[in-house]
Design a protein around this motif. Structure first.
Motif, PDB file in Angstrom:
ATOM      1  N   ARG A 157       0.830  -1.200   0.000  1.00 34.37           N
ATOM      2  CA  ARG A 157       0.000   0.000   0.000  1.00 34.37           C
ATOM      3  C   ARG A 157       0.865   1.251   0.000  1.00 34.37           C
ATOM      4  NH1 ARG A 157      -5.074  -1.764  -1.362  1.00 34.37           N
ATOM      5  NH2 ARG A 157      -5.569  -3.666  -0.204  1.00 34.37           N
ATOM      6  N   ALA A 158       0.307   2.343  -0.461  1.00 29.96           N
ATOM      7  CA  ALA A 158       1.019   3.618  -0.506  1.00 29.96           C
ATOM      8  C   ALA A 158       1.514   3.987   0.890  1.00 29.96           C
ATOM      9  CB  ALA A 158       0.112   4.710  -1.052  1.00 29.96           C
ATOM     10  N   GLY A 159       2.750   4.437   0.967  1.00 28.55           N
ATOM     11  CA  GLY A 159       3.326   4.856   2.241  1.00 28.55           C
ATOM     12  C   GLY A 159       4.147   3.788   2.934  1.00 28.55           C
ATOM     13  N   TYR A 160       3.980   2.525   2.530  1.00 32.08           N
ATOM     14  CA  TYR A 160       4.757   1.448   3.139  1.00 32.08           C
ATOM     15  C   TYR A 160       6.158   1.427   2.532  1.00 32.08           C
ATOM     16  CZ  TYR A 160       6.196  -3.196   4.684  1.00 32.08           C
ATOM     17  OH  TYR A 160       6.877  -4.244   5.264  1.00 32.08           O
ATOM     18  N   LYS A 161       7.171   1.296   3.365  1.00 29.31           N
ATOM     19  CA  LYS A 161       8.548   1.281   2.896  1.00 29.31           C
ATOM     20  C   LYS A 161       9.173  -0.082   3.176  1.00 29.31           C
ATOM     21  CE  LYS A 161      10.975   5.069   3.431  1.00 29.31           C
ATOM     22  NZ  LYS A 161      11.685   6.226   4.034  1.00 29.31           N
ATOM     23  N   GLU A 162       9.639  -0.729   2.130  1.00 25.64           N
ATOM     24  CA  GLU A 162      10.262  -2.044   2.265  1.00 25.64           C
ATOM     25  C   GLU A 162      11.616  -1.921   2.957  1.00 25.64           C
ATOM     26  OE1 GLU A 162       8.945  -4.852   1.536  1.00 25.64           O
ATOM     27  OE2 GLU A 162       7.279  -4.358   0.188  1.00 25.64           O
ATOM     28  N   LYS A 163      11.902  -2.856   3.858  1.00 19.96           N
ATOM     29  CA  LYS A 163      13.171  -2.865   4.583  1.00 19.96           C
ATOM     30  C   LYS A 163      14.149  -3.840   3.930  1.00 19.96           C
ATOM     31  CE  LYS A 163      10.607  -1.856   8.816  1.00 19.96           C
ATOM     32  NZ  LYS A 163       9.280  -1.948   8.151  1.00 19.96           N
ATOM     33  N   ILE A 164      15.422  -3.505   3.997  1.00 19.38           N
ATOM     34  CA  ILE A 164      16.409  -4.301   3.269  1.00 19.38           C
ATOM     35  C   ILE A 164      16.506  -5.723   3.793  1.00 19.38           C
ATOM     36  CG2 ILE A 164      17.750  -2.269   2.590  1.00 19.38           C
ATOM     37  CD1 ILE A 164      19.794  -2.997   4.745  1.00 19.38           C
ATOM     38  N   VAL A 219      15.429 -13.885 -11.693  1.00 21.48           N
ATOM     39  CA  VAL A 219      15.517 -12.438 -11.864  1.00 21.48           C
ATOM     40  C   VAL A 219      14.714 -11.763 -10.759  1.00 21.48           C
ATOM     41  CG1 VAL A 219      15.123 -10.501 -13.438  1.00 21.48           C
ATOM     42  CG2 VAL A 219      15.593 -12.779 -14.373  1.00 21.48           C
ATOM     43  N   VAL A 220      15.280 -10.710 -10.156  1.00 20.18           N
ATOM     44  CA  VAL A 220      14.572  -9.917  -9.147  1.00 20.18           C
ATOM     45  C   VAL A 220      14.798  -8.441  -9.445  1.00 20.18           C
ATOM     46  CG1 VAL A 220      14.174  -9.459  -6.702  1.00 20.18           C
ATOM     47  CG2 VAL A 220      15.041 -11.700  -7.410  1.00 20.18           C
ATOM     48  N   THR A 221      13.714  -7.679  -9.581  1.00 18.37           N
ATOM     49  CA  THR A 221      13.803  -6.234  -9.795  1.00 18.37           C
ATOM     50  C   THR A 221      12.612  -5.566  -9.116  1.00 18.37           C
ATOM     51  OG1 THR A 221      12.447  -6.103 -11.814  1.00 18.37           O
ATOM     52  CG2 THR A 221      14.789  -6.651 -12.102  1.00 18.37           C
ATOM     53  N   ASP A 222      12.575  -4.249  -9.187  1.00 18.15           N
ATOM     54  CA  ASP A 222      11.340  -3.570  -8.819  1.00 18.15           C
ATOM     55  C   ASP A 222      10.411  -3.623 -10.020  1.00 18.15           C
ATOM     56  OD1 ASP A 222      12.073  -1.511 -10.589  1.00 18.15           O
ATOM     57  OD2 ASP A 222      12.718  -0.148  -8.994  1.00 18.15           O
ATOM     58  N   GLY A 278      20.506   2.721   3.220  1.00 16.13           N
ATOM     59  CA  GLY A 278      20.148   2.611   4.628  1.00 16.13           C
ATOM     60  C   GLY A 278      19.271   1.404   4.878  1.00 16.13           C
ATOM     61  N   ILE A 279      18.359   1.502   5.835  1.00 13.45           N
ATOM     62  CA  ILE A 279      17.562   0.329   6.200  1.00 13.45           C
ATOM     63  C   ILE A 279      16.363   0.119   5.283  1.00 13.45           C
ATOM     64  CG2 ILE A 279      18.273   0.541   8.600  1.00 13.45           C
ATOM     65  CD1 ILE A 279      15.464   1.528   9.266  1.00 13.45           C
ATOM     66  N   TYR A 280      16.067   1.092   4.429  1.00 11.59           N
ATOM     67  CA  TYR A 280      14.922   0.971   3.529  1.00 11.59           C
ATOM     68  C   TYR A 280      15.370   0.837   2.077  1.00 11.59           C
ATOM     69  CZ  TYR A 280      12.198   2.634   7.530  1.00 11.59           C
ATOM     70  OH  TYR A 280      11.618   2.775   8.776  1.00 11.59           O
ATOM     71  N   LEU A 281      14.511   0.207   1.262  1.00 10.12           N
ATOM     72  CA  LEU A 281      14.735   0.145  -0.180  1.00 10.12           C
ATOM     73  C   LEU A 281      14.202   1.434  -0.791  1.00 10.12           C
ATOM     74  CD1 LEU A 281      13.734  -3.551  -1.010  1.00 10.12           C
ATOM     75  CD2 LEU A 281      16.038  -2.580  -0.989  1.00 10.12           C
ATOM     76  N   GLU A 282      14.968   2.497  -0.641  1.00 10.16           N
ATOM     77  CA  GLU A 282      14.560   3.795  -1.156  1.00 10.16           C
ATOM     78  C   GLU A 282      14.522   3.759  -2.689  1.00 10.16           C
ATOM     79  OE1 GLU A 282      13.482   5.986   0.766  1.00 10.16           O
ATOM     80  OE2 GLU A 282      14.441   5.734   2.724  1.00 10.16           O
ATOM     81  N   GLY A 283      13.593   4.519  -3.248  1.00  7.18           N
ATOM     82  CA  GLY A 283      13.494   4.606  -4.698  1.00  7.18           C
ATOM     83  C   GLY A 283      12.854   3.413  -5.357  1.00  7.18           C
ATOM     84  N   LEU A 284      12.224   2.566  -4.577  1.00  2.19           N
ATOM     85  CA  LEU A 284      11.587   1.375  -5.133  1.00  2.19           C
ATOM     86  C   LEU A 284      10.421   1.774  -6.036  1.00  2.19           C
ATOM     87  CD1 LEU A 284      11.666  -1.795  -4.835  1.00  2.19           C
ATOM     88  CD2 LEU A 284       9.805  -1.517  -3.204  1.00  2.19           C
ATOM     89  N   ASP A 285      10.408   1.253  -7.231  1.00  2.00           N
ATOM     90  CA  ASP A 285       9.351   1.569  -8.194  1.00  2.00           C
ATOM     91  C   ASP A 285       8.169   0.617  -8.010  1.00  2.00           C
ATOM     92  OD1 ASP A 285       7.722   2.110 -10.373  1.00  2.00           O
ATOM     93  OD2 ASP A 285       9.340   2.138 -11.841  1.00  2.00           O
ATOM     94  N   ARG A 286       7.181   1.062  -7.267  1.00  2.00           N
ATOM     95  CA  ARG A 286       5.888   0.403  -7.067  1.00  2.00           C
ATOM     96  C   ARG A 286       5.937  -0.903  -6.264  1.00  2.00           C
ATOM     97  NH1 ARG A 286       4.300   0.874 -13.292  1.00  2.00           N
ATOM     98  NH2 ARG A 286       6.567   0.602 -13.348  1.00  2.00           N
ATOM     99  N   GLY A 287       6.751  -1.834  -6.626  1.00  2.00           N
ATOM    100  CA  GLY A 287       6.752  -3.103  -5.912  1.00  2.00           C
ATOM    101  C   GLY A 287       7.948  -3.959  -6.265  1.00  2.00           C
ATOM    102  N   VAL A 288       7.926  -5.214  -5.781  1.00  2.00           N
ATOM    103  CA  VAL A 288       9.018  -6.163  -5.998  1.00  2.00           C
ATOM    104  C   VAL A 288       8.496  -7.330  -6.821  1.00  2.00           C
ATOM    105  CG1 VAL A 288      10.668  -7.724  -4.891  1.00  2.00           C
ATOM    106  CG2 VAL A 288      10.114  -5.529  -3.815  1.00  2.00           C
TER     107      VAL A 288
END
Length: 348
Positions: free
Chosen positions: A276-283, A299-302, A313-323
């Motif tokens: 959902r919008a606002g959720y930040k994935e952690k590394i 293969v793994v991408t956004d 840092g601890i978050y996957l910053e810049g993630l495009d929509r999902g994994v």
């Protein structure tokens, strides 16, 4: 109702103790191997919360559990401490889990109990550890205590198959033994071995065998994984994507990074997660699984087709929509195109 509340409280206490116990145990083992001054860990729990929990007996339980685990280290070819650790040593071990990551240097990313609900319910969960150097994942390990050796058993609750396994002869393929899957960047191989052996005389590392992603690239034959909890991913959106690319099988909903293990081992072909919008994935929720799938041939991408960035840092910053993780490039490209075509109406 009171009994249920007590049971829930007990399980929560158990989960919290396990988190800190795993962090301390892993920290101790890494420090024994590389020297404590060379060990830096990004992890979910911190020492401040454990220090506050002293009155509840949590710290005492953690210290006891850590020593019990370290006593087993020689069984796995590892060197344990010469004497039992005290409270101070355990707190020092956990205190090494305070890294914030970043683009330079070496650190470990640890999720001590990935899939909390799975753990509490006796279902799938994982212990995930990854080594990250200068922002790139170079080593990944997934310990999956309840991962069945037979693919079809993933669709059922773990406790049911523990009963079934008691009715069948014990072998290294038994349901209740679990497995460890691991890979090193650039090796072109991922490996799996039983978590425990029926034959206690067998040396643990000698049972490893290579795993490889599935060769299926026909969407109608492919299986896709997604998180169990709707709060972690939109089931309706992934269902729409599955239909648009021709995925006809029911989704395999599994707790934790066991989903990554399932793809690496060839038990499924696609993993999709769109939070959902606002959720930040952690590394620590992805690092170990990513390198394992890649070295197993996947293969793994956004959702934009870019590699996941573990340097922020601890978050996957810049993630495009999902994994998105796939067994092969053809399936992967189809999913990405479907996301692009459907995203504007996703409400995510």
């Amino acid at each position: 109702m009171y009994d249920k509340m007590l049971n829930r409280t007990h399980k929560t206490h158990l989960r919290i103790c396990k988190d800190w116990s795993v962090q301390a145990t892993v920290s101790c083992i890494l420090s024994e191997s590389f020297g404590s001054s060379n060990v830096s860990i990004v992890a979910e729990e911190d020492i401040q919360n454990l220090s506050k929990a002293k009155a509840g007996g949590v710290l005492e339980t953690v210290v006891k559990t850590v020593n019990e685990c370290l006593a087993e280290a020689p069984r796995y070819g590892l060197k344990g401490p010469k004497m039992a650790l005290g409270t101070t040593e355990v707190l020092e071990a956990i205190n090494r889990c305070n890294s914030i990551g970043g683009p330079a240097g070496r650190f470990w990313a640890l999720d001590p109990v990935d899939g909390t609900l799975g753990f509490v319910r006796g279902d799938q969960y994982a212990i995930a550890l990854a080594l990250i150097e200068d922002g790139e994942v170079v080593l990944g390990v997934l310990g999956c205590p309840n991962y069945p050796m037979r693919k079809e058993w993933l669709n059922y609750h773990h406790r049911y198959h523990r009963i079934i396994s008691k009715l069948t002869p014990s072998t290294s393929e038994s349901w209740d033994k679990g497995c460890v899957i691991y890979a090193r960047r650039g090796s072109g191989e991922a490996w799996m071995q039983p978590l425990l052996h029926v034959n206690k005389n067998l040396v643990w590392p000698n049972s490893a065998r290579p795993v490889r992603v599935s060769s299926i690239d026909n969407p109608s034959l492919a299986t896709f994984c997604e998180p169990v909890e709707k709060a972690n991913s939109s089931h309706s959106f992934t269902a729409g994507l599955a239909h648009s690319v021709g995925l006809r099988k029911q989704p395999l909903r599994v707790y934790s990074m066991v989903k990554y293990a399932a793809i690496a081992r060839g038990d499924a072909e696609i993993f999709m997660k769109f939070a959902r919008a606002g959720y930040k994935e952690k590394i620590w929720d992805h690092a170990a699984g990513v390198v394992i799938i890649q070295e197993a041939g996947g293969v793994v991408t956004d959702a934009g087709g870019c590699p996941l960035d573990f340097s922020k840092g601890i978050y996957l910053e810049g993630l495009d929509r999902g994994v998105i993780a796939s067994a092969g490039a053809n399936l992967h490209d189809k999913i990405i195109r479907a996301v692009d075509a459907s995203w504007d109406s996703s409400a995510l």
